[in-house]
Design a protein around this motif. Structure first.
Motif, PDB file in Angstrom:
ATOM      1  N   SER A  94      -0.327   4.266  -1.126  1.00  0.00           N
ATOM      2  CA  SER A  94      -1.244   5.380  -1.373  1.00  0.00           C
ATOM      3  C   SER A  94      -0.900   6.590  -0.519  1.00  0.00           C
TER       4      SER A  94
ATOM      5  N   SER B  69      -3.202   4.729  -4.999  1.00  0.00           N
ATOM      6  CA  SER B  69      -4.218   5.769  -4.930  1.00  0.00           C
ATOM      7  C   SER B  69      -3.645   7.062  -4.366  1.00  0.00           C
TER       8      SER B  69
ATOM      9  N   ASP C 251      -1.402  -0.740  -4.373  1.00  0.00           N
ATOM     10  CA  ASP C 251      -2.284   0.413  -4.177  1.00  0.00           C
ATOM     11  C   ASP C 251      -1.479   1.693  -4.395  1.00  0.00           C
TER      12      ASP C 251
ATOM     13  N   ASN D 253       0.853  -1.182   0.000  1.00  0.00           N
ATOM     14  CA  ASN D 253       0.000   0.000   0.000  1.00  0.00           C
ATOM     15  C   ASN D 253       0.893   1.238   0.000  1.00  0.00           C
TER      16      ASN D 253
ATOM     17  N   ASP E  37      -0.784  -7.371  -5.238  1.00  0.00           N
ATOM     18  CA  ASP E  37      -1.763  -6.332  -4.882  1.00  0.00           C
ATOM     19  C   ASP E  37      -1.005  -5.025  -4.677  1.00  0.00           C
TER      20      ASP E  37
ATOM     21  N   LYS F 238      -4.797  -0.469  -7.800  1.00  0.00           N
ATOM     22  CA  LYS F 238      -5.617   0.666  -7.383  1.00  0.00           C
ATOM     23  C   LYS F 238      -4.893   1.951  -7.751  1.00  0.00           C
TER      24      LYS F 238
END
Length: 599
Positions: free
Chosen positions: A348, A376, A374, A346, A372, A402
C-alpha cells in the motif's frame, strides 16, 4: 555479622572489544592469584587488605572473580559483576577492534571468605557498589536484589550515568518488553543492551520511538551477537539514517535467532536497498520483515527482484509507504512471480500505476503462495485494476484483497464480484473496498454471491444510479466495434448463437435484417447509432444480401474469439500493446454493466 576479606588477584586482559566510541564492550579475562598492585608504585598485599570493596584506585575496578582460576569469562563493564560468571565461548563474540594485550591487578572480595550470619543472611556475593551507585541500604538495587536481570540493568545505568527506566526494570524478566514511546536516547539504549547481553527471558523487544540514533542501533546489534533469546525486534520510527543499513546487513546476514524485524521509518534511502536485499538473500531464519515508510524506490525494485526470487523462508513483507513506481514497481512484481514462500504482502501507498499492475497481474497468475495482498492507495484506476483482475481470475490462493482508497468506480467493484460469481478467485474470503462508492446493483449482486459462498466485503458509501435504468432516456452508443457489443451481449445473457437468431428473428425468416438487429439491441438497452449499425451489418453480412444468417453469425463469432485471444496474448508480452486490448475490454465491461442495469 559478615566477615569480608579482600584478596589480591592478577587479571590478564587477553583480548578486548571496543565499540566505535572507544568504550570496551566485552573483555576476555584470565585470572591468576597473587601479586602486588602497581598503581603509582609498589604496594604490599597487606596494604590492599585495608581497602574496602569498591574504593580501589581510579585505574582499578572491583569485580567478582570465578572460584576457579584460569576461566575465561565475559564482562560487560558493569562494576562488580561478571554476568553470573557464565563461561562464553570466544567464537560467539563479535570482533570489533583488537587492542594490545596487557595486565591489570585489581583488589577483590573473595567469595569463599564471605560467611553469612543471621544478621546479614541476605547478602549477595554479586552485590557491589559501583562508582556512582546508591548506598547499600534503601537503594533501588536493594528493591530488586532477587532479580538478577534488574540488578544488572541498574548497575549498567549507574556505570553510564543514566536515569534507570522504572518500566524496563519491572519487565526486564518478561517475555515481551515494550519501551515504545519512551525517550531513552543512545545512552539509555546502551544500558538496556548491556543488561540484555546474558538475558534469557526476553523474546520480544520493542524499541520503537525511543530516540535511538545510529550509535544506539550499534549497541543493540552488538548485543544480538551474544543474546540468543530475542526473536522479535522492533526498531521502527527512530532517526537511524541511511548509514544504519550497513550495520543491519552485517549483523542480520549471520543472525540465526531473529524471526521478526521491524525497521519502519528509520530514514533509509534508495541506496540502502542493496543491503536490505542482501538480508533477504542471506538470512534463512527471518519470517517477518517490516521496511515501510522509508525512501526505497528505483534501485530497490531492481534489488528486490532478485532477492524475492531467491528467498524461500520469508512469510510477511511490509514495503508500504515507499516509492515503488514505474520501473521499480515492474521489477518488484517480477520478483513476486518467482517467489514461493511469501504469503502476506503489504504494497500500500506506493503508486503502482498501470505498469506495476500489469506486471502484478502476470505474477498473480503463477504465484501459488500469496494469500493476503494489500494494494490500498496505489493510484490504481479502473484500467489498472482490470490488469490485476486478469491475474486474480487465475489465482486460487488469494484469501484477502485490499484495494481501498484507490480511484476506482462502481464498475471496478462490480467486476470483481462478477469474477467471484463466475467461479473465479476461488479462495477469496475478504475484500476491502474502503472509500470505493457502490450502488444498489452492487449490493444486489453481493447478496447473490453470498448465497453461494462466504465473502466479507467492506466498501464506501452507496449511491443511486436510477438514471441508468431502463425507462429513462437511453444514451445512444456510437462505436467502431459494434461486433464486440453484439457478441458480449450473447455471452453475458448466456445465449447460444441460434438462440440469438430466434429471439431477434421476428418474421421467422431464419435471417436477421438491419431493422431486427437494431430493434433487438434497443430492447436490452444497447441502442446503437446509425453509423455503428452500418459497421455491424458490413461485418456480419458476408455475402452482401442485406440479411444475416446463422452461418455468417457463426463465422464472425469465431473470428471475434480469436481476435480477443490474440490481443490478450500481445498485451502479456509487451505493455505497449495493452491499449488495444484495454479498449476492447472497456467496451465489454460497459455492455455487462448496462445489461445488469436493464434487468
Amino acid at each position: 555479622m559478615t566477615s569480608k576479606q579482600n584478596t589480591t588477584v592478577r587479571i590478564v586482559i587477553t583480548e578486548s572489544e571496543r565499540d566505535p566510541h572507544g568504550e570496551a564492550l566485552y573483555e576476555h579475562w584470565r585470572v591468576s592469584a597473587g601479586g602486588p598492585i602497581d598503581d603509582s608504585g609498589p604496594r604490599s598485599a597487606k596494604e590492599d587488605t585495608k581497602q574496602p570493596l569498591g574504593t580501589s584506585v581510579d585505574t582499578m575496578r572491583s569485580r567478582t572473580v570465578p572460584d576457579t582460576t584460569g576461566s575465561t569469562i565475559i564482562d560487560s563493564r558493569v562494576d562488580g559483576t561478571s554476568l553470573k560468571n557464565t563461561e562464553i565461548r570466544r567464537d560467539t563474540l563479535r570482533p570489533v577492534e583488537k587492542i594490545s594485550q596487557g595486565q591489570a591487578e585489581v583488589t577483590f572480595t573473595d567469595p569463599d571468605q564471605i560467611s553469612n550470619t543471621d544478621d546479614d543472611s541476605s547478602y549477595n556475593n554479586e552485590r557491589v557498589t559501583s562508582p556512582s551507585a546508591v548506598s547499600d541500604s534503601g537503594s533501588d538495587i536493594d528493591d530488586v536484589r532477587g532479580n538478577a536481570e534488574a540488578v544488572m540493568y541498574l548497575k549498567a545505568c549507574a556505570l553510564y550515568r543514566v536515569t534507570p527506566s522504572y518500566h524496563f526494570r519491572q519487565c526486564v524478566s518478561d517475555l515481551d518488553v515494550s519501551m515504545q514511546h519512551r525517550t531513552l536516547g543512545d545512552v539509555g539504549i546502551k544500558a538496556i543492551a548491556t543488561a540484555l547481553v546474558s538475558n534469557l527471558s526476553v523474546r520480544c523487544l520493542n524499541l520503537s520511538c525511543t530516540g535511538m540514533t545510529l550509535a544506539g542501533l550499534r549497541y543493540i546489534l552488538d548485543m544480538l551477537w551474544v543474546n540468543t533469546s530475542i526473536r522479535d525486534l522492533n526498531l521502527s520510527h527512530n532517526e537511524i539514517g541511511p548509514d544504519g543499513a550497513v550495520d543491519l546487513r552485517d549483523s542480520l546476514i549471520h543472525n540465526r535467532n531473529l524471526i521478526a524485524l521491524d525497521i519502519t521509518a528509520l530514514g533509509l534511502r534508495d541506496d540502502a536497498s542493496g543491503y536490505l536485499a542482501e538480508i533477504l538473500t542471506e538470512n534463512t531464519v527471518l519470517k517477518a520483515f517490516h521496511i515501510g515508510k522509508n525512501s526505497l524506490g528505483e534501485k530497490a525494485g531492481e534489488m528486490f527482484k532478485t532477492a524475492l526470487g531467491e528467498n524461500t523462508t520469508l512469510r510477511f513483507l511490509d514495503v508500504s509507504w515507499n516509492h515503488f513506481r514505474q520501473r521499480s514497481a515492474i521489477d518488484f512484481c517480477c520478483g513476486l512471480e518467482a517467489n514461493t514462500g511469501l504469503d502476506t504482502l503489504n504494497l500500500s501507498w506506493n503508486g503502482l500505476g498501470l505498469e506495476g499492475c500489469h506486471e502484478l497481474g502476470k505474477a498473480l497468475k503463477v504465484n501459488q503462495a500469496l494469500t493476503d495482498l494489500d494494494l490500498s492507495s496505489n493510484r490504481i484506476n479502473f484500467d489498472a485494476f482490470k490488469l490485476v483482475m486478469r491475474g486474480l481470475r487465475k489465482n486460487k490462493h488469494i484469501e484477502t484483497l485490499k484495494v481501498g482508497c484507490n480511484p476506482l468506480t462502481t464498475d471496478a467493484a462490480v467486476s470483481i464480484l462478477r469474477a467471484v460469481g463466475d467461479g473465479h478467485c476461488e479462495a477469496l474470503r475478504n475484500l476491502d473496498l474502503t472509500d470505493v462508492t457502490v450502488d444498489t446493483d452492487f449490493l444486489t449482486l453481493l447478496g447473490n454471491v453470498k448465497q453461494r459462498r462466504t465473502l466479507n466485503v467492506k466498501h464506501g458509501i452507496t449511491l443511486r444510479h436510477d438514471e441508468l435504468r431502463k425507462g429513462h432516456m437511453a444514451v445512444i452508443l456510437d462505436t467502431d466495434d459494434p461486433l464486440t457489443i453484439l457478441f458480449e451481449c450473447v455471452k453475458t445473457k448466456n445465449l447460444r448463437l441460434i438462440d440469438l437468431l430466434k429471439n431477434l428473428d421476428k418474421d421467422n425468416s431464419e435471417t436477421l435484417s438491419r431493422e431486427e438487429l437494431h430493434r433487438g439491441l434497443e430492447e436490452i438497452d444497447i441502442p446503437l447509432s446509425q453509423r455503428s449499425m452500418d459497421i455491424l451489418m458490413n461485418k456480419l453480412d458476408i455475402n452482401r444480401d442485406g440479411q444475416v444468417d446463422f452461418s455468417e453469425l457463426q463465422t464472425r463469432y469465431k473470428e471475434h474469439l480469436r481476435r480477443i485471444a490474440r490481443l490478450q496474448r500481445d498485451a502479456d508480452v509487451d505493455l505497449r500493446n495493452y491499449k488495444n486490448f484495454d479498449r476492447i475490454e472497456s467496451l465489454r465491461e460497459m455492455v455487462r454493466l448496462r445489461l445488469s442495469f436493464s434487468k
